[in-house]
Structures are given as structure tokens and as C-alpha cells.
Design an enzyme around this catalytic site. Structure first.
Site, PDB file in Angstrom:
ATOM      1  N   LYS A 147       0.788  -1.082   0.050  1.00 43.07           N
ATOM      2  CA  LYS A 147       0.030   0.035   0.121  1.00 43.07           C
ATOM      3  C   LYS A 147       0.835   1.358   0.038  1.00 43.07           C
ATOM      4  CE  LYS A 147      -3.906   2.064   2.845  1.00 43.07           C
ATOM      5  NZ  LYS A 147      -4.421   2.146   3.876  1.00 43.07           N
ATOM      6  N   SER A 222      -8.997   2.537   2.648  1.00 46.11           N
ATOM      7  CA  SER A 222      -8.229   2.997   2.085  1.00 46.11           C
ATOM      8  C   SER A 222      -7.325   2.232   1.147  1.00 46.11           C
ATOM      9  CB  SER A 222      -7.444   4.065   2.880  1.00 46.11           C
ATOM     10  OG  SER A 222      -6.711   3.437   3.981  1.00 46.11           O
ATOM     11  N   SER A 223      -7.327   0.882   1.819  1.00 46.06           N
ATOM     12  CA  SER A 223      -6.303  -0.090   0.946  1.00 46.06           C
ATOM     13  C   SER A 223      -6.909  -0.372  -0.473  1.00 46.06           C
ATOM     14  CB  SER A 223      -6.004  -1.366   1.911  1.00 46.06           C
ATOM     15  OG  SER A 223      -5.512  -0.993   3.042  1.00 46.06           O
ATOM     16  N   ILE A 243      -7.184   2.039   9.818  1.00 44.89           N
ATOM     17  CA  ILE A 243      -7.573   2.734  10.897  1.00 44.89           C
ATOM     18  C   ILE A 243      -8.948   2.923  11.124  1.00 44.89           C
ATOM     19  CG2 ILE A 243      -7.499   5.040   9.979  1.00 44.89           C
ATOM     20  CD1 ILE A 243      -5.943   6.058  12.406  1.00 44.89           C
ATOM     21  N   GLY A 244     -10.082   2.268  10.228  1.00 45.79           N
ATOM     22  CA  GLY A 244     -11.424   2.357  10.380  1.00 45.79           C
ATOM     23  C   GLY A 244     -12.139   1.557   9.490  1.00 45.79           C
ATOM     24  N   GLY A 245     -11.460   0.570   9.089  1.00 46.40           N
ATOM     25  CA  GLY A 245     -12.016  -0.464   8.097  1.00 46.40           C
ATOM     26  C   GLY A 245     -10.901  -0.404   6.789  1.00 46.40           C
ATOM     27  N   SER A 246      -9.962   0.243   6.734  1.00 48.18           N
ATOM     28  CA  SER A 246      -9.219   0.422   5.437  1.00 48.18           C
ATOM     29  C   SER A 246      -8.533  -0.685   4.976  1.00 48.18           C
ATOM     30  CB  SER A 246      -8.022   1.276   5.923  1.00 48.18           C
ATOM     31  OG  SER A 246      -8.627   2.689   5.917  1.00 48.18           O
TER      32      SER A 246
END
Ligand SMILES: *[C@@H]1O[C@H](CO)[C@@H](O)[C@H](O)[C@H]1NC(C)=O
Length: 584
Positions: A147, A222-223, A243-246
């Protein structure tokens, strides 16, 4: 008053001077902004042309390997699971050259449609040379994608932000160092949302990454570059951060597996965080892959002496194979809705069908009522991450162009605190959730308030764990956000983060496993979806997850802190019992 006006007009020079300077100031300001924007666009163009050069170099590397490769045809290499690939590389039946060739070629091919790659890591060619002398590590010869925000020496970790362009990392992140020591070959870097803080994988530098199952849909974030690339077959294993589902959201949107380890189980040295310094939610790192065994294998490879030596703050606990391969029946808590965001029909069905299959397989399933999610999300999560009134984020986007798809995300932070407070009072009677979010985005006032905030979070975690313990649970089954939203809308739907973010707040290991596809019945049921408030967000969600027949759906598997192996074992069990559903 009249005399003043007369007086004023009797002094035309003063009048002219004022009007003149206002106009000049405005013109100057506009010109400066225009110049800044041009500089910004020039930076982006330069970054894109660097990417073109890198991908061109990758194409040349592919043709070079084409000539020198000695074993295996690409098609059959790409069809192997990680486990099979590992065995064939260890036995020497396949060479790392031919495997890398196959994956580089495929990655370039799928990138044309998905726009998931941001960089090529030419060091992979040197690694091929150096293999000859070394003994074979666990990941010997396995190509791996990385990433964007994870440092690879000599390459930018941009986070999709202008402020981080042209700052190549001075060394590899610890995780990349360990991967290399285990013989893995990092070969590409993958795209992320601007600032990493969104499920919409889009930034003004490299553009938007889309979903391989349907290119009108987002890959999630984000990934998102990772998930898209792996789902399309252009990589067999990837490393992301969450950090919140990334990790979990893009994995479930793209129909692959993703695992967020307990924070600090893996090293974060050399990872660029979106909001460094905040202590409200804990970032987890982990692998993404097509099956659960690959995730476990990657964790096992990473949890080695080299990791513990390179980052002594990581607890030196090697991978526990016994826990992972146990077949003891589990006590599994489950819930289908968290009371904060009403799940879509397919999210619910995924949980309930998986629950049934697990029961049939001999496990005990126990209804679990998640603890005070609204309080945790707003008061602890949102308020905690915006404790600085979002100054860190605002600082990072200064002088940047905001991605049009993420405008909502950033603009809300720009609203002055006082205005947020007024809006809170006005909105409270109509939509308490929206109002509460605005209030919490105002951050905390003083340092002692921040300490109270930290204490409240600790108390919440304790309470949650007590609840878990009182039911004597091993693991937890719950919804994974989905199906994939239409592209361009996730920036408006950050509120849907509750199913994932809660386990960053609690710092529990959590992963997602695809369990099937959206069917017609889900679509019919979704027609009646009004959510909890029937507000703009819920209407947007409903419209933008509709019309998704055939798209992958997943469930989320969770365990207590440091029980990463148990979480993976549970994921493996879910994968096994749902195998037939996935095949349909
Ligand atoms: C997605 O949501 C937006 C915002 O509510 C709406 O304008 C758009 O029409 C939706 N998309 C579809 C296909 O309905």
C-alpha cells in the site's frame, strides 16, 4: 449621518483609494490562489509522469524476464494458491523469476482498467539476483504488493496528498524489511484515497481506483488499490493498514479476505499515519489475499525473530499454529445490526446464513448486543480523532487541491467551530445523529478534557470486554459493510464506518471473509430500506448499494486483543462452511 456621507463624497480621493485597494487586494489574492493551483497541478502532473516512467520500467523488466525465465507458463502460475505457489518455489519446481514475471505482467494488464498501481519497485530485480546465495525464507519468491503509505526505500509514501510528494523514504519500513528477509519480493505500490480517511479510493494525483467486479463501483478504501489488484489477480498477497476499516472495507467490496491484526502485533515503523498523535483509535496492519490460509501464512512469516529485533516495541509472540489449526467448537457471539447504521439486506443475510452454517458445523452461536455504539462512535471515536479540531488534517491539505469526490469529508472540517455548534442546536430535533456528529467534530477543549476523553475510552473498552467475558465468547460474527458502493459516493458516507471503526477503537483483531453474492431477494428487501432516520445519508446509501446482484458480500470475524490466531482460525472456519454459497 447625512453630513458624513456628503463629506465622504466630497473627498473622492479617499473613496477611490479605498475601492482601489480593496480591488487590488482581491485581485492579488485571486492571482495568488490561481498561481498556487497551477503549482499544485504541475506537481500532480510531475507525479503522474513519474508513475508512467516507473510503469514503463516495469514493462521493460517484464520483457527482460520473458527472455530469461526458465519455468512454468503464466496462466498456470497465476492460478496457484499461495500455499501451492510456496511449495513449488521451495521445491525449485518454479523459479522466482517466472513467478515475478507472471504477476508483473498481470498487474500491468489489470491496472489499465482499474488504475490500482502508483509505483513500481525496481529493487525486486536486484532481489532476484541476490537469491542465489541465500537460504529460502518462508515467503521465498512470493511477489507482494504494498500500500502507498508504507515506506519502501527511495519511493514516496504519498497518502494521496500533495504535501508528501517528492519525499522518498530513506529506508524500508520494518514490515517491508521483514518481508524481504523472508524472501518475499515487494514489486508494486498501490493507490489510496487522499488522506487515507475515506472508503472512496480516489486522489487528485493518481485518480480513482475501481472495483474489478464492476468498474462503475468503488474498490473501497483506504487499501483500495491493494484489494482491487488482488481481486483482479494482479497480486497474490498485499499489505495494508486499517484505522477504521481500511483493510476490511476494500477486501469485502472486492470479494477477497483481509485481516487487521491487533495494533502493535506488527510494527508500524515506516507507516505514514493519516492523523499521527491521536490516541482514540488504533491503526492495525495486516495482509489482504484471496483466501484465509494466505493471511495466516503471511502473519506467520512476519511474526519472526527479525521483526522482534527490528522493532523491540512489538511483543515477541510468534505465530501460534496450534490455535490456528485447532478444531475445537467455538462459542460465537453474533449481531446483525449495531443500532448506529442499519445494515443493507445483503449484509444481514450474510450474517444470518453464516450463523446457520456455523451452527450446523457444531459451533454454539449466542446473540450479542454490541455496547453503546452511538456513544462509542461519536463521543469516543469521532471526537477523539478530531480532538485537535481537525487541525492536523487541515494542515495536511493546505495548498492541495481537494478531490471532488472527497469534498464533503474535508469541507465539514473547515466549518468554524462556532458555526458547527450552532448547526448542532438547529439540527438536533430533526436528526440527532447528524447533529451529534457535528458536535463531536468540534473536538475537545483542553488537555484535561483530552485526558478525560482517554479515560472514557479505556472505561468503554473494559466494559465491552466484561460484556464479552460474561457471555464466555471466543469470537464474534458481525456484518461487513457492503455491497460495494457506486463509485464517487463513499466520500459522503463516512458515517457507515461504525461496523469497522468500533474494532479500531477497541483494538480487537478483525477480518473479513467473502461468503456469497447479492441476490434478487436482497434487492427486493432493500426497496423498503429507510434506515434509522430516513435522512440524506441513508437515502444515498440505499440508492448507491442498489442494483448490485452478483457483487460479493462478506462477514466480519472478531476476537479479543492478541487473539489474532483465533480470529484467523474463525475466519478459516467461516470460509470452509460458506464454500458452497460462494461458488453459486
Ligand atoms: C447515489 O446517491 C446520490 C446522492 O444521494 C444520488 O444523487 C445518486 O442519484 C445516487 N445514485 C443512484 C444510481 O441512484
Amino acid at each position: 449621518m447625512a453630513w458624513m456621507r456628503d463629506e465622504f463624497f466630497q473627498m473622492p480621493w479617499l473613496y477611490e483609494a479605498i475601492v482601489g485597494s480593496v480591488c487590488t487586494a482581491a485581485a492579488l489574492l485571486l492571482t495568488l490562489r490561481w498561481l498556487e493551483r497551477r503549482r499544485c497541478l504541475a506537481d500532480f502532473r510531475k507525479a503522474r509522469s513519474c508513475r508512467e516512467t516507473a510503469l514503463g520500467e516495469m514493462e521493460r523488466a517484464v520483457s527482460q524476464l520473458e527472455e530469461s525465465k526458465r519455468s512454468g507458463d503464466s496462466e498456470s502460475i497465476l492460478s496457484l494458491s499461495l500455499h501451492e505457489l510456496h511449495e513449488k518455489l521451495q521445491s525449485g519446481f518454479l523459479t522466482p523469476d517466472s513467478v515475478l514475471h507472471a504477476y508483473m505482467n498481470k498487474a500491468l494488464e489489470v491496472n489499465k482498467e482499474l488504475n490500482c498501481l502508483t509505483d513500481f519497485l525496481p529493487d525486486c530485480q536486484n532481489q532476484l539476483q541476490s537469491f542465489k546465495e541465500e537460504k529460502k525464507g518462508l515467503l521465498y519468491g512470493i511477489p507482494i504488493s504494498i500500500k502507498d503509505n508504507i515506506d519502501c526505500k527511495g519511493h514516496d509514501s504519498t497518502c494521496g496528498l500533495r504535501t508528501f510528494l517528492n519525499q522518498p523514504a530513506t529506508k524500508d519500513s520494518v514490515i517491508v524489511q521483514v518481508l524481504k528477509k523472508q524472501g518475499a519480493i515487494p514489486f508494486v505500490k498501490t493507490n489510496v484515497p487522499q488522506s487515507l480517511l475515506s472508503y472512496e479510493c480516489s486522489n487528485p494525483i493518481f485518480g480513482q481506483t475501481v472495483n474489478p467486479h464492476n468498474t462503475k463501483r468503488t474498490s473501497g478504501g483506504s487499501s483500495g488499490g491493494e484489494a482491487s489488484l488482488i481481486a483482479a489477480g494482479g497480486s497474490i498477497l498485499g499489505i495494508g493498514s486499517d484505522i477504521g476499516g481500511s483493510i476490511r472495507v476494500p477486501a469485502s467490496f472486492c470479494g477477497i479476505c483481509g485481516f487487521k491484526a491487533t495494533g502493535k502485533r506488527l510494527s508500524t515503523i515506516g507507516f505514514r499515519a493519516s492523523v499521527p498523535g491521536q490516541k482514540a483509535i488504533t491503526a492495525g496492519i495486516g495482509p489482504l489475499a484471496r483466501d484465509v490460509d494466505s493471511l495466516a501464512f503471511c502473519m506467520k512469516a512476519l511474526l519472526c525473530e527479525d521483526l522482534f529485533r527490528l522493532d523491540p516495541t512489538v511483543p515477541p509472540i510468534p505465530f501460534n499454529d496450534e490455535v490456528y489449526s485447532s478444531s475445537k467448537p467455538l462459542r460465537i457471539g453474533y449481531y446483525e445490526s449495531d443500532g448506529y447504521w442499519l445494515p443493507s439486506a445483503s449484509m444481514k443475510r450474510a450474517v444470518m446464513e453464516t450463523k446457520q452454517l456455523l451452527e450446523q458445523a457444531g459451533h454454539k452461536l449466542i446473540p450479542f448486543a454490541p455496547l453503546k455504539i452511538s456513544y462509542a462512535m461519536n463521543e469516543l471515536g469521532l471526537k477523539g480523532i478530531s480532538a485537535d479540531q481537525a487541525n492536523t488534517i487541515l494542515e495536511r491539505i493546505k495548498g492541495d487541491i481537494i478531490d471532488p469526490r472527497l469534498k464533503d469529508l474535508f469541507y465539514v472540517h473547515r466549518i468554524p467551530v462556532i458555526l458547527k455548534k450552532i448547526l448542532y442546536f438547529l439540527m438536533k430535533p430533526f436528526n440527532p445523529r447528524m447533529a451529534d456528529i457535528l458536535r463531536c467534530l468540534c473536538g475537545v477543549g483542553s488537555i484535561s478534557d483530552l485526558w478525560k476523553q482517554h479515560t472514557a475510552r479505556e472505561a468503554y473498552c473494559e466494559e465491552y470486554i466484561s460484556l464479552w467475558k460474561s457471555q464466555n465468547l471466543d469470537v464474534l460474527l458481525c456484518p461487513a459493510l457492503g455491497p460495494a458502493f457506486l463509485a464517487g459516493i463513499a466520500g459522503k458516507l463516512t458515517v457507515t464506518a461504525s461496523y469497522k471503526l468500533i474494532f479500531n477503537l477497541l483494538n480487537f483483531p478483525a477480518g473479513v471473509v467473502p461468503v456469497g453474492k447479492v441476490i434478487e431477494k436482497d434487492e427486493d428487501e432493500l426497496k423498503d430500506y429507510v434506515g434509522y432516520y430516513n435522512d440524506f445519508w441513508e437515502k444515498t446509501f440505499k440508492k448507491n448499494v442498489s442494483d448490485a446482484i452478483g457483487l460479493p458480500i462478506a462477514v466480519q470475524c472478531v476476537a479479543l486483543p492478541w487473539q489474532d490466531e483465533l480470529c484467523l482460525r474463525f475466519m478459516k472456519e467461516v470460509e470452509r462452511v460458506t464454500q458452497k454459497n460462494r461458488a453459486i
